[in-house]
Design a protein around this motif. Sequence first.
Motif, mmCIF file in Angstrom:
data_model
loop_
_atom_site.group_PDB
_atom_site.id
_atom_site.type_symbol
_atom_site.label_atom_id
_atom_site.label_comp_id
_atom_site.label_asym_id
_atom_site.label_seq_id
_atom_site.Cartn_x
_atom_site.Cartn_y
_atom_site.Cartn_z
ATOM 1 N N TYR A 129 -5.987 -6.249 -24.783
ATOM 2 C CA TYR A 129 -6.008 -5.597 -23.685
ATOM 3 C C TYR A 129 -7.289 -5.281 -22.945
ATOM 4 O O TYR A 129 -7.633 -4.780 -22.058
ATOM 5 C CB TYR A 129 -4.991 -4.515 -23.843
ATOM 6 C CG TYR A 129 -4.735 -3.528 -22.483
ATOM 7 C CD1 TYR A 129 -3.890 -4.439 -21.356
ATOM 8 C CD2 TYR A 129 -4.962 -2.274 -22.168
ATOM 9 C CE1 TYR A 129 -3.655 -4.078 -20.343
ATOM 10 C CE2 TYR A 129 -4.318 -1.751 -21.003
ATOM 11 C CZ TYR A 129 -3.852 -2.498 -19.992
ATOM 12 O OH TYR A 129 -3.279 -2.141 -18.885
ATOM 13 N N SER A 160 -2.408 -5.359 -15.577
ATOM 14 C CA SER A 160 -2.572 -4.224 -16.552
ATOM 15 C C SER A 160 -1.503 -3.216 -16.361
ATOM 16 O O SER A 160 -0.701 -3.082 -15.232
ATOM 17 C CB SER A 160 -3.855 -3.812 -16.287
ATOM 18 O OG SER A 160 -4.015 -2.994 -14.892
ATOM 19 N N TYR A 161 -1.343 -2.338 -17.214
ATOM 20 C CA TYR A 161 -0.396 -1.316 -17.294
ATOM 21 C C TYR A 161 -1.316 -0.376 -16.094
ATOM 22 O O TYR A 161 -0.235 0.366 -15.654
ATOM 23 C CB TYR A 161 -0.336 -0.667 -18.509
ATOM 24 C CG TYR A 161 0.459 -1.200 -19.399
ATOM 25 C CD1 TYR A 161 1.806 -1.061 -19.756
ATOM 26 C CD2 TYR A 161 -0.140 -2.260 -20.338
ATOM 27 C CE1 TYR A 161 2.665 -1.593 -20.562
ATOM 28 C CE2 TYR A 161 0.676 -2.941 -21.390
ATOM 29 C CZ TYR A 161 1.952 -2.632 -21.554
ATOM 30 O OH TYR A 161 2.848 -3.245 -22.496
ATOM 31 N N ARG A 343 2.450 3.353 -10.783
ATOM 32 C CA ARG A 343 2.781 3.119 -12.343
ATOM 33 C C ARG A 343 4.286 3.854 -12.554
ATOM 34 O O ARG A 343 4.558 4.749 -13.232
ATOM 35 C CB ARG A 343 1.965 3.927 -13.476
ATOM 36 C CG ARG A 343 0.733 3.147 -13.457
ATOM 37 C CD ARG A 343 -0.056 3.739 -14.602
ATOM 38 N NE ARG A 343 0.337 3.926 -16.029
ATOM 39 C CZ ARG A 343 0.849 4.815 -16.378
ATOM 40 N NH1 ARG A 343 0.991 6.159 -16.259
ATOM 41 N NH2 ARG A 343 1.677 4.388 -17.944
ATOM 42 N N ALA A 407 3.138 -5.829 -18.751
ATOM 43 C CA ALA A 407 4.251 -4.699 -19.076
ATOM 44 C C ALA A 407 5.698 -5.393 -19.381
ATOM 45 O O ALA A 407 6.462 -4.560 -19.724
ATOM 46 C CB ALA A 407 4.454 -3.907 -17.987
ATOM 47 N N HIS A 445 0.100 1.675 -25.081
ATOM 48 C CA HIS A 445 0.327 1.469 -23.470
ATOM 49 C C HIS A 445 1.955 1.112 -23.156
ATOM 50 O O HIS A 445 2.176 1.397 -22.123
ATOM 51 C CB HIS A 445 -0.315 0.187 -23.380
ATOM 52 C CG HIS A 445 -1.636 0.134 -23.042
ATOM 53 N ND1 HIS A 445 -2.610 -0.092 -23.996
ATOM 54 C CD2 HIS A 445 -2.377 0.971 -22.164
ATOM 55 C CE1 HIS A 445 -3.665 0.207 -23.565
ATOM 56 N NE2 HIS A 445 -3.885 0.709 -22.642
ATOM 57 N N HIS A 446 2.795 0.743 -23.951
ATOM 58 C CA HIS A 446 4.286 0.431 -23.682
ATOM 59 C C HIS A 446 4.971 1.438 -23.497
ATOM 60 O O HIS A 446 4.919 2.558 -24.478
ATOM 61 C CB HIS A 446 4.538 -0.932 -24.613
ATOM 62 C CG HIS A 446 5.617 -1.721 -23.715
ATOM 63 N ND1 HIS A 446 5.440 -2.481 -22.926
ATOM 64 C CD2 HIS A 446 6.940 -1.643 -24.181
ATOM 65 C CE1 HIS A 446 6.517 -3.267 -22.497
ATOM 66 N NE2 HIS A 446 7.488 -2.620 -23.286
ATOM 67 N N GLN A 447 6.319 1.025 -23.029
ATOM 68 C CA GLN A 447 7.378 2.103 -22.712
ATOM 69 C C GLN A 447 8.425 1.969 -23.756
ATOM 70 O O GLN A 447 8.574 0.809 -24.211
ATOM 71 C CB GLN A 447 7.693 2.233 -21.369
ATOM 72 C CG GLN A 447 6.874 2.700 -20.451
ATOM 73 C CD GLN A 447 5.616 2.061 -20.244
ATOM 74 O OE1 GLN A 447 5.653 0.952 -19.925
ATOM 75 N NE2 GLN A 447 4.285 2.745 -20.492
ATOM 76 N N ASN A 739 5.822 7.939 -24.997
ATOM 77 C CA ASN A 739 6.433 6.565 -24.626
ATOM 78 C C ASN A 739 7.744 6.366 -25.350
ATOM 79 O O ASN A 739 8.197 5.431 -25.222
ATOM 80 C CB ASN A 739 5.578 5.645 -24.753
ATOM 81 C CG ASN A 739 4.707 5.421 -23.338
ATOM 82 O OD1 ASN A 739 4.996 5.780 -22.466
ATOM 83 N ND2 ASN A 739 3.357 4.992 -23.609
ATOM 84 N N ASP A 744 11.690 1.122 -20.048
ATOM 85 C CA ASP A 744 10.797 -0.372 -20.164
ATOM 86 C C ASP A 744 11.578 -0.732 -18.882
ATOM 87 O O ASP A 744 12.306 -1.978 -19.308
ATOM 88 C CB ASP A 744 10.845 -0.879 -21.551
ATOM 89 C CG ASP A 744 10.219 -1.955 -21.680
ATOM 90 O OD1 ASP A 744 9.323 -2.433 -20.784
ATOM 91 O OD2 ASP A 744 10.361 -2.821 -22.647
ATOM 92 N N CYS A 754 4.499 -1.497 -14.659
ATOM 93 C CA CYS A 754 4.860 -0.605 -15.679
ATOM 94 C C CYS A 754 5.294 0.502 -14.739
ATOM 95 O O CYS A 754 4.959 0.906 -13.568
ATOM 96 C CB CYS A 754 3.471 -0.333 -16.207
ATOM 97 S SG CYS A 754 3.346 1.682 -17.287
#
Length: 793
Positions: A129, A160-161, A343, A407, A445-447, A739, A744, A754
């Motif tokens: 990232y 990017s997120y 976002r 994402a 960063h991720h959900q 998160n 997601d 995202c």
Amino acid sequence: MPVPWIPSAPASPPADADSYADASPTTSHWGAFGVRHLPGGGIEPVPHPADPSPSPLLGGVPGALRHVTRIHRPAVRRGWLEHGSGPRERRADEPFVEVPWDEALDLAAAELDRVRREHGNRAVFGGSYGWASAGRFHHAQSQLHRFLGQFGGFTSSRNSYSNGTSYVLLPYIVGDPEMVLRGASSWPTITAHTELIVAFGGIPAKNVHVTPGGVTRHTTPGHLAALAARGTRVALVSPLRDDLPDGPATDWYPVRPATDTALMLGLAHTLLHEGLHDQAFLDRYTAGSDVFAAYVLGKTDGTAKDADWASAICGIPADRIRALARRMADARTLVTVTWSLQRAQHGEQPVWAGLALAALLGQIGLPGGGFGHGYGSMGDTGDTGPQTRLPHLPQGPNPVPDFIPCARIADLLLHPGESYDYDGARLRYPDIRLVHWAGGNPFHHHQDLGRLRRAFGRPDTVIVHETHWTATARHADIVFPATTALEREDFGGGRHDTHLIAMHRSADPVGEARDDHAVLAALAGRLGFGERFTEGRTPRQWLEHLYGEWAARTEGAPSFEDFWAAGEWQLPEQPAQQTRTLLADFRADPGAAPLTTPSGRIELASARIAALGLPDCPGHPAWLEPDEWPGAPDAARLPLLLIANQPATRLHSQLDTGAVSLAAKVAGREALQLHPADAAARSISDGDLVRVFNDRGACLAGAVLTGRVRPGVVRLPTGAWFDPVPGHEPPLCAHGNPNVLTADIPSSRLSQGCVGQHALVEVERYEGDPPPVTVRRPPVLLDSDGATSDRLP
């Protein structure tokens, strides 16, 4: 007693030149500083003397550098070492075996080669990232992508997120995204000309100390103070009062989360209905204004998007909406939208509607007027520093064309072969067998982290380079201990930075840690392209080479030896005419300086997007009800709207082990802000341990009661290291990572961005003995004989 929560950590005091001269120079994503060594082996960050507002994150550096969670030696997950590669349901549940470097490198090289031979290069996903270091040579993303490109290619990621939704949308409506992301009015121009700022999402001071590569001079706080002194008014449109510092003259519009688009449409209706819009501007500079106006006025669907309609959705009284629209038409007005608004589900809409609102005012291209996107989202937005491209390591080509929007990593791993829409095309997910990750923590960063855990169990092998035992490292099969920026030589600087900084090595590597270049060079040597990867250069020789190429085309640049001895070079100042908005030429003559849109103008309605027929992204700005907002059916069961925004006390999840982040914990967990009325309804007191939950998971947090959030809203920043409690499915995070709660799903089928900003939740006081926070200790580490390692830090 809970440790007091820090809503907006104070800036570090500026340093004097003498203090800085005694320190080793370096830079970071939160700015330039020096490293001073203390008796007993500790270090002290010294802010750069040119920085008027040093970042508070400097206080987190010493504690993170030698924290017990630093990875000392290569480690391999026991099940992978004993049984070989293959999917695993729970990678993070097994101990790791520490092995010698040569063994770890041999295992990784052999697995890379196997996957390439048996499945092809598109079965390798190169995850990085780019936030691991501000250094331009030891930039983890560049190093990894260069290695994998020479290896034969890899499946990559795009965008990017932070602003991936906008980067897909903006080319359709303005052409070059930089027109609004980097080319809007500078802060000095705003201070001189702007009378009213309408800030959707605010201008959060917590974000302005951070930018990729760093900013030597943090000037945004000073410009905000200048706005306050000048009396410029700001309409803060946000459910969080802390999204704008207290200094400027502020009118707070505590909008319901996820409803900014409805408010924008209500403002637009007032401008159109009362004839306050600039029709001449619309006719000359925009395309599709008639389509947008017909929608706003209700001519296309029978529903006028007037202030009363908007008020019922966004929660702002209709008379305040009408009054704000009239003020906007009567002043030099800047409409700004933070990245946080995109976002979210349908995140394209507030960006597009905000641009349309600014177009109705007719001020786009005027100094201090028009539209901006990202003020307060990043430290360099509105900056006037040089636009010089700094020296950097070339990544080289990637022979594999496959990619994903960043994402969509869990979808990639869980659904190989499935097709999806992206940016007007129909794409298909490759079958990923090996993930190679360096520089980044997707478990920040991720959900929907429960889903991401399942996704990380599917590949045959996960290889990770990491400095600390983050959740990503704990979900790996092979872990290479990486050095931090303080443990190697480099040079660095950010976009619009005023200085190029020589990053002297100021600390010895922890344990056996190596830099990413050394790891990848060793792998490349085993795979037959070591000489091509290194080009026969050591890291110091690479620095001299890259700097020399750059200096040869940069007027006035000193020799490398002089630059390195001085510790920095102040870049030439930007010519004054370059500080004007990029849209000024377009405004002066749209025929001579057209945009790169199909019409050459700003597209308030896009025929290209309309032709895609996407139900979640129509051809003009529109109110689309999200799945999770206060008006959704699930709100009766989950009545609170969670805002999971960026933290004030760390960068993403970096420095979570540092003193600034640890001081902000409450009850040993991440702090959750909630309104006193919401707390009283749940018998929650300040400092209580609470459980935040929905159908996707739950986390524990420390309650902070404040009237600076809208009732019905709770705020839990991202970046607390994911700490799942064993035996809980869906996951329960003991540390407060939001998160586990976020969805997601993509922003839309256009951008696949995202949606991590919002989620519906409920909160209750936690009763009983809480599970411990374990992520501040390493995982179980074994020696080669299977015994618990006696070499733990």
